[in-house]
Design a protein around this motif. Structure first.
Motif, PDB file in Angstrom:
ATOM      1  N   GLY A  43       0.940  -1.288  -0.116  1.00  8.46           N
ATOM      2  CA  GLY A  43       0.092  -0.222   0.034  1.00  8.46           C
ATOM      3  C   GLY A  43       0.875   1.127   0.164  1.00  8.46           C
ATOM      4  O   GLY A  43       0.289   2.334   0.163  1.00  8.46           O
ATOM      5  N   SER A  44       2.246   1.142  -0.481  1.00  7.98           N
ATOM      6  CA  SER A  44       3.155   2.271  -0.299  1.00  7.98           C
ATOM      7  C   SER A  44       2.804   3.041  -1.547  1.00  7.98           C
ATOM      8  O   SER A  44       3.406   4.275  -1.512  1.00  7.98           O
ATOM      9  CB  SER A  44       4.413   1.835  -0.014  1.00  7.98           C
ATOM     10  OG  SER A  44       5.043   1.048  -0.928  1.00  7.98           O
ATOM     11  N   GLY A  45       2.241   2.644  -2.495  1.00 12.82           N
ATOM     12  CA  GLY A  45       2.040   3.396  -3.790  1.00 12.82           C
ATOM     13  C   GLY A  45       2.923   2.848  -5.127  1.00 12.82           C
ATOM     14  O   GLY A  45       2.795   3.569  -6.112  1.00 12.82           O
ATOM     15  N   TYR A  57      -4.154   6.132 -14.772  1.00 17.38           N
ATOM     16  CA  TYR A  57      -4.516   7.089 -13.719  1.00 17.38           C
ATOM     17  C   TYR A  57      -4.086   8.363 -14.114  1.00 17.38           C
ATOM     18  O   TYR A  57      -2.794   8.614 -14.618  1.00 17.38           O
ATOM     19  CB  TYR A  57      -4.362   7.044 -12.460  1.00 17.38           C
ATOM     20  CG  TYR A  57      -4.640   5.610 -11.679  1.00 17.38           C
ATOM     21  CD1 TYR A  57      -5.941   5.389 -11.833  1.00 17.38           C
ATOM     22  CD2 TYR A  57      -3.898   4.945 -10.853  1.00 17.38           C
ATOM     23  CE1 TYR A  57      -6.162   3.989 -11.501  1.00 17.38           C
ATOM     24  CE2 TYR A  57      -4.239   3.920 -10.369  1.00 17.38           C
ATOM     25  CZ  TYR A  57      -5.422   3.343 -10.626  1.00 17.38           C
ATOM     26  OH  TYR A  57      -6.027   2.224  -9.956  1.00 17.38           O
ATOM     27  N   GLN A  89       0.720  -6.901 -11.731  1.00 16.17           N
ATOM     28  CA  GLN A  89       0.840  -7.611 -10.337  1.00 16.17           C
ATOM     29  C   GLN A  89       0.179  -8.921 -10.335  1.00 16.17           C
ATOM     30  O   GLN A  89       0.824 -10.093  -9.893  1.00 16.17           O
ATOM     31  CB  GLN A  89       0.663  -6.801  -9.160  1.00 16.17           C
ATOM     32  CG  GLN A  89       0.922  -7.302  -7.648  1.00 16.17           C
ATOM     33  CD  GLN A  89       0.830  -5.940  -6.738  1.00 16.17           C
ATOM     34  OE1 GLN A  89       0.596  -5.114  -7.151  1.00 16.17           O
ATOM     35  NE2 GLN A  89       0.755  -6.670  -5.496  1.00 16.17           N
ATOM     36  N   HIS A 193       9.275  -7.376  -3.516  1.00 17.02           N
ATOM     37  CA  HIS A 193       9.430  -7.373  -2.023  1.00 17.02           C
ATOM     38  C   HIS A 193      10.622  -8.437  -1.885  1.00 17.02           C
ATOM     39  O   HIS A 193      11.147  -8.256  -0.644  1.00 17.02           O
ATOM     40  CB  HIS A 193       7.967  -7.964  -1.660  1.00 17.02           C
ATOM     41  CG  HIS A 193       6.911  -7.125  -1.583  1.00 17.02           C
ATOM     42  ND1 HIS A 193       7.045  -6.127  -0.617  1.00 17.02           N
ATOM     43  CD2 HIS A 193       5.841  -7.269  -1.916  1.00 17.02           C
ATOM     44  CE1 HIS A 193       5.757  -5.478  -0.760  1.00 17.02           C
ATOM     45  NE2 HIS A 193       4.869  -6.096  -1.600  1.00 17.02           N
TER      46      HIS A 193
HETATM   47  N1  LIG Z   1      -7.956   2.600  -8.018  1.00 14.83           N
HETATM   48  C1  LIG Z   1      -7.705   3.083  -6.726  1.00 14.83           C
HETATM   49  N2  LIG Z   1      -8.932   3.606  -5.975  1.00 14.83           N
HETATM   50  C2  LIG Z   1      -8.771   3.980  -4.562  1.00 14.83           C
HETATM   51  N3  LIG Z   1      -7.528   3.431  -4.069  1.00 14.83           N
HETATM   52  C3  LIG Z   1      -6.541   3.006  -4.572  1.00 14.83           C
HETATM   53  C4  LIG Z   1      -6.601   2.592  -5.822  1.00 14.83           C
HETATM   54  N4  LIG Z   1      -5.361   1.814  -6.220  1.00 14.83           N
HETATM   55  C5  LIG Z   1      -4.701   2.063  -5.215  1.00 14.83           C
HETATM   56  N5  LIG Z   1      -5.128   2.584  -3.992  1.00 14.83           N
HETATM   57  C6  LIG Z   1      -4.836   2.828  -2.817  1.00 14.83           C
HETATM   58  O1  LIG Z   1      -3.780   3.430  -2.928  1.00 14.83           O
HETATM   59  C7  LIG Z   1      -2.594   3.006  -1.875  1.00 14.83           C
HETATM   60  C8  LIG Z   1      -1.324   2.443  -2.368  1.00 14.83           C
HETATM   61  O2  LIG Z   1      -1.649   1.268  -3.268  1.00 14.83           O
HETATM   62  P1  LIG Z   1      -0.747   0.498  -4.340  1.00 14.83           P
HETATM   63  O3  LIG Z   1      -1.578  -0.566  -4.961  1.00 14.83           O
HETATM   64  O4  LIG Z   1       0.019   1.709  -5.282  1.00 14.83           O
HETATM   65  O5  LIG Z   1       0.339  -0.121  -3.258  1.00 14.83           O
HETATM   66  P2  LIG Z   1       1.451  -1.116  -3.477  1.00 14.83           P
HETATM   67  O6  LIG Z   1       2.743  -0.264  -3.041  1.00 14.83           O
HETATM   68  O7  LIG Z   1       1.480  -1.489  -5.132  1.00 14.83           O
HETATM   69  O8  LIG Z   1       1.174  -2.293  -2.554  1.00 14.83           O
HETATM   70  P3  LIG Z   1       1.315  -3.775  -2.869  1.00 14.83           P
HETATM   71  O9  LIG Z   1       2.581  -3.878  -2.434  1.00 14.83           O
HETATM   72  O10 LIG Z   1       0.410  -4.314  -1.898  1.00 14.83           O
HETATM   73  O11 LIG Z   1       1.091  -4.169  -4.250  1.00 14.83           O
HETATM   74  C9  LIG Z   1      -3.378   1.939  -1.309  1.00 14.83           C
HETATM   75  O12 LIG Z   1      -3.679   2.560   0.047  1.00 14.83           O
HETATM   76  C10 LIG Z   1      -4.245   1.593  -2.107  1.00 14.83           C
HETATM   77  O13 LIG Z   1      -5.700   1.233  -1.378  1.00 14.83           O
END
Ligand SMILES: Nc1ncnc2c1ncn2[C@@H]1O[C@H](COP(=O)(O)OP(=O)(O)OP(=O)(O)O)[C@@H](O)[C@H]1O
Ligand SMILES: [Mg+2]
Lengths: 241, 328
Positions: A43-45, A57, A89, A193
Motif C-alpha cells: 500500500g505504499s504506492g 490514472y 502484479q 518485495h
Molecule cells: N484505484 C484505486 N482507487 C482507490 N485507492 C487506490 C486505488 N489503487 C490503489 N489505491 C490505494 O492507494 C494506496 C497505494 O496502493 P498501491 O497498490 O499503489 O500499493 P503497492 O505499493 O503497490 O502495494 P502492494 O505491495 O500491496 O502491491 C493504497 O492505500 C491503495 O488502497
C-alpha cells in the motif's frame, strides 16, 4: 541538462484517490539499460506509480517526460507505442487467445514490431506458442505479460512483482531474463518485495512509504538505512504520517 | 515434436483454406435456404422479416460478441435506416436498392454521433443507447417535423413496392452480415476486438487504441441495422414511426444472437431462424407474453449460457474429444 541522456524523467508525481494521496511528489530518473528497484511496504504506492506513468490514472500534479517529450496524461496506447510498457502484479493475459495470439495483438499495434517467435523465445515461452492461457502457470502468465510488452520494442518496462510465488529455479530463470533485457538496452523499474531477487537485478532502489520517497540510492545502503528499517520492521504503522 | 515454424506453416495453409471455406458455407447455406424457402412457404413478407432478423442478430453479434457492449438501443439505427432510405425514395426518387445502401450510411452516421455513449459501461451503456434511440424516435415522430419526416404519420412507400426485390435484398443483407462477421472473426481487427473484450486496459498497453477499434465495430454494426431497417420499411411499404423505432426489435435481435451464441458465425443465424419461427408459430396470438418471456430469456442467457447453443455444442464436443484423447 539538455545533453543528459535521461530516458525517463518522473517529476514530482502526485496521484490522489478521493482524499488519499497514494503518491506524493515522487521523482525519478532512469537511463537506457539501467534498472532501478521500487520497494516499500504494502500500500505504499508502488503499483500506483506504475499505473500513473502508464496512463491508467491521471496525476493530480507532476510530469512524466520520455526522452524530452512531456507525455503526462497521454492515453495508455500512445504511451505504450512511445516505448513505455509494464507487467501486472496479477497477470492480465487475453484469456480467450492463445499465447501466440496474445503477443500478436501487441505486434499488430506496434510502431516497429519485434518478431513474435523471437519475443516468445526471450521469455522462454516458445514451446507454448499454441497453448491456451488456461494451461499456463502463474509464472508463465507473468512472462507472457513481459512478452506482450517486448513485442512493442519498449525502451523501458515497469515490472510489477514478477518474483512473488516463484520457485528458486524460476527465480533464477527470471533474474537472468531481466538481466538480458538490460543488456539489450531496455531500462527497467522493478517493483519487488524479495530482496534476494532484487539484488540480482538492480543496484539502486527507490523506497516508498505511504506514497512518499524515503530513500534513493544503492540497495546495500537502503538495507542499512534507519528509516527504511523502521518502515519495513514497523509494518504498516507508518500509513498515517 | 514439430518446431514452431513448422506448426505455423502447417496452420497457415490449413487455416487459409478454412478461412475461405468456413465462411463460404456459413454464408451460402442460409442464402440458398432462404432462396428455396419461398418455394415451400409462401408468406414472403414473413421470410423477409426472418432474413432481416438474421442480419440484425449478426449485427448484434459484431457489437456484443466482439466488444462486450450490449446495444439495447440497436433499434435506433434500424429506424433511422428505414426513414433515411424511405425519404430518399420519396423526395429524390432514388431506386430502392441504392436507398437501402444510403439507409446503411445513415445508420452508421447516427452511430458516429452516438459515439460518446462508449464512455458508459455495462448496463449504463445498454440503457444509454436505449435512451438515445428513444430520443431519435421522439424527434423523427415529432409533429413539428411533419414537413420533413411526415411526423407521427409515418411513410408510405407503396409506389416502390416490390416484394420480390425486397426479399432478394434481405437475402443479400444476410450474406453481407455473415461475411462481415466472418471477416471480423478471422482478421487482425477481430483479434484486437477479442483482446479488448478480455481486458481493455491490457489491450491499450499492447498499443491498441481501444475507443477507435470499438468505434469501427460499432459502425459496421450500425450500418447493418440501418440497411436492415431500410429493407424492412421498403418491404412493409406503409409504416408508422413506432413500427421501426420499436425497442422489441432490439430485444428480439439480442435474444436471437445470444440464444444461438455470440462470437460465432453460425450462432446468430441459427438462433434467429429457430426462435423467429417459434415466435411466429406461437407468439402471434398473444405477443405481450412473449415480450416478457424474451426479457427473462435474455437475463438467463447472459447469466448462465453466455455462449448460447453453439457454446453448449462446443462444450459437449470438447468433452467428447478429451475423452477420446484419454482413451488413446
Ligand atoms: N484505484 C484505486 N482507487 C482507490 N485507492 C487506490 C486505488 N489503487 C490503489 N489505491 C490505494 O492507494 C494506496 C497505494 O496502493 P498501491 O497498490 O499503489 O500499493 P503497492 O505499493 O503497490 O502495494 P502492494 O505491495 O500491496 O502491491 C493504497 O492505500 C491503495 O488502497
Ligand atoms: Mg502493488
Amino acid at each position: 541538462m539538455t545533453d543528459s541522456p535521461v530516458l525517463l524523467r518522473i517529476e514530482n508525481l502526485t496521484t490522489v484517490f478521493g482524499g488519499l494521496k497514494a503518491l506524493s511528489e515522487v521523482s525519478l530518473e532512469i537511463n537506457p539499460g539501467q534498472a532501478i528497484g521500487l520497494v516499500g511496504p504494502n500500500g505504499s504506492g508502488k503499483t500506483t506509480l506504475v499505473n500513473t506513468v502508464c496512463g491508467l490514472y491521471r496525476p493530480a500534479s507532476g510530469r512524466v517526460i520520455l526522452e524530452g517529450t512531456d507525455i503526462t496524461g497521454h492515453r495508455p496506447h500512445s504511451i505504450a507505442r512511445a516505448g513505455i510498457n509494464r507487467t501486472f502484479q496479477i497477470p492480465k493475459p487475453f484469456k480467450d487467445l492463445s499465447v501466440y495470439e496474445n503477443v500478436k495483438v501487441s505486434s499488430i499495434h506496434s510502431r516497429n514490431p519485434a518478431p513474435i517467435e523471437e519475443v516468445l523465445a526471450r521469455v522462454n515461452l516458445r514451446e507454448f506458442a499454441n497453448h491456451p492461457i488456461s494451461e499456463l502457470t502463474a509464472s508463465q502468465q507473468k512472462r507472457l505479460d513481459l512478452a506482450r510488452a517486448l513485442a512493442l520494442e519498449p525502451k523501458i518496462i515497469f515490472v510489477d512483482e514478477l518474483a512473488a510465488g516463484l520457485t528458486p529455479g524460476e527465480l533464477h530463470e527470471v533474474a537472468e531474463m531481466l538481466k538480458q533485457f538490460q543488456a539489450f538496452g531496455i531500462a527497467m523499474i522493478v517493483v519487488e518485495h524479495l530482496m534476494g531477487f532484487l539484488e540480482q537485478v538492480v543496484a539502486s532502489v527507490l523506497v516508498l512509504s505511504a506514497g512518499r520517497t524515503i530513500f534513493t540510492g544503492a540497495l546495500r545502503n537502503a538495507l542499512a538505512d534507519e528509516e527504511v528499517k523502521r518502515v519495513f520492521l514497523g509494518g504498516e504503522s507508518d500509513a498515517g504520517n | 515434436m514439430p518446431s514452431i515454424t513448422e506448426i505455423d506453416t502447417i496452420q497457415s495453409t490449413d487455416s487459409k483454406m478454412k478461412k475461405l471455406v468456413g465462411p463460404a458455407i456459413a454464408t451460402l447455406v442460409p442464402v440458398i435456404g432462404f432462396a428455396l424457402a419461398i418455394h415451400v412457404y409462401s408468406n414472403e413478407l414473413l421470410l423477409t422479416y426472418m432474413a432481416i432478423y438474421v442480419a440484425l442478430a449478426q449485427g448484434v453479434n459484431i457489437m456484443y460478441g466482439f466488444t462486450g457492449y450490449l446495444p439495447f438501443g440497436y433499434f435506433g439505427f434500424f429506424g433511422i435506416g428505414a426513414y433515411v432510405s424511405g425519404l430518399v425514395m420519396l423526395d429524390y426518387n432514388f431506386p430502392p436498392v441504392l436507398a437501402v445502401v444510403i439507409g446503411g450510411v445513415g445508420g452508421a452516421l447516427v452511430g458516429a454521433i452516438l459515439l460518446p455513449l462508449f464512455r458508459l459501461r455495462g448496463a449504463y451503456f445498454a440503457i444509454g443507447t436505449l435512451a438515445a434511440s428513444e430520443a431519435i424516435y421522439t424527434i423523427v415522430a415529432n409533429p413539428s417535423l411533419q414537413s420533413v419526416t411526415n411526423g407521427p404519420y409515418g411513410l408510405n412507400l407503396a409506389n416502390y413496392y416490390s416484394s420480390g426485390m425486397a426479399y432478394g435484398s434481405a437475402i443479400a443483407l444476410v450474406a453481407i452480415s455473415i461475411i462481415a462477421v466472418s471477416y471480423v472473426r478471422g482478421s487482425r481487427f477481430g483479434l484486437t476486438l477479442k483482446a479488448i473484450r478480455d481486458d481493455p486496459y491490457s489491450a491499450s498497453m499492447a498499443g491498441v487504441n481501444v475507443p477507435r477499434q470499438r468505434f469501427y465495430a460499432w459502425l459496421i454494426s450500425a450500418a447493418i441495422a440501418g440497411m436492415a431497417g431500410s429493407i424492412f420499411g421498403w418491404a412493409t411499404s406503409v409504416f408508422y414511426p413506432q413500427a421501426v423505432f420499436d425497442s422489441s426489435l432490439s430485444v428480439l435481435a439480442i435474444v436471437f444472437a445470444l440464444f444461438g451464441g455470440v462470437g460465432s458465425v453460425w450462432g446468430p443465424t441459427i438462433g434467429a431462424i429457430l426462435l423467429y419461427s417459434v415466435y411466429n408459430a406461437i407468439g402471434i396470438s398473444n405477443p405481450q407474453y412473449f415480450q416478457l418471456i424474451y426479457g427473462a430469456v435474455i437475463v438467463l442467457l447472459v447469466l448462465f449460457a453466455p455462449r448460447g447453443l453453439l457454446g453448449f455444442w462446443n462444450f459437449i464436443a470438447q468433452k467428447l474429444s478429451s475423452k477420446r484423447k484419454k482413451n488413446d
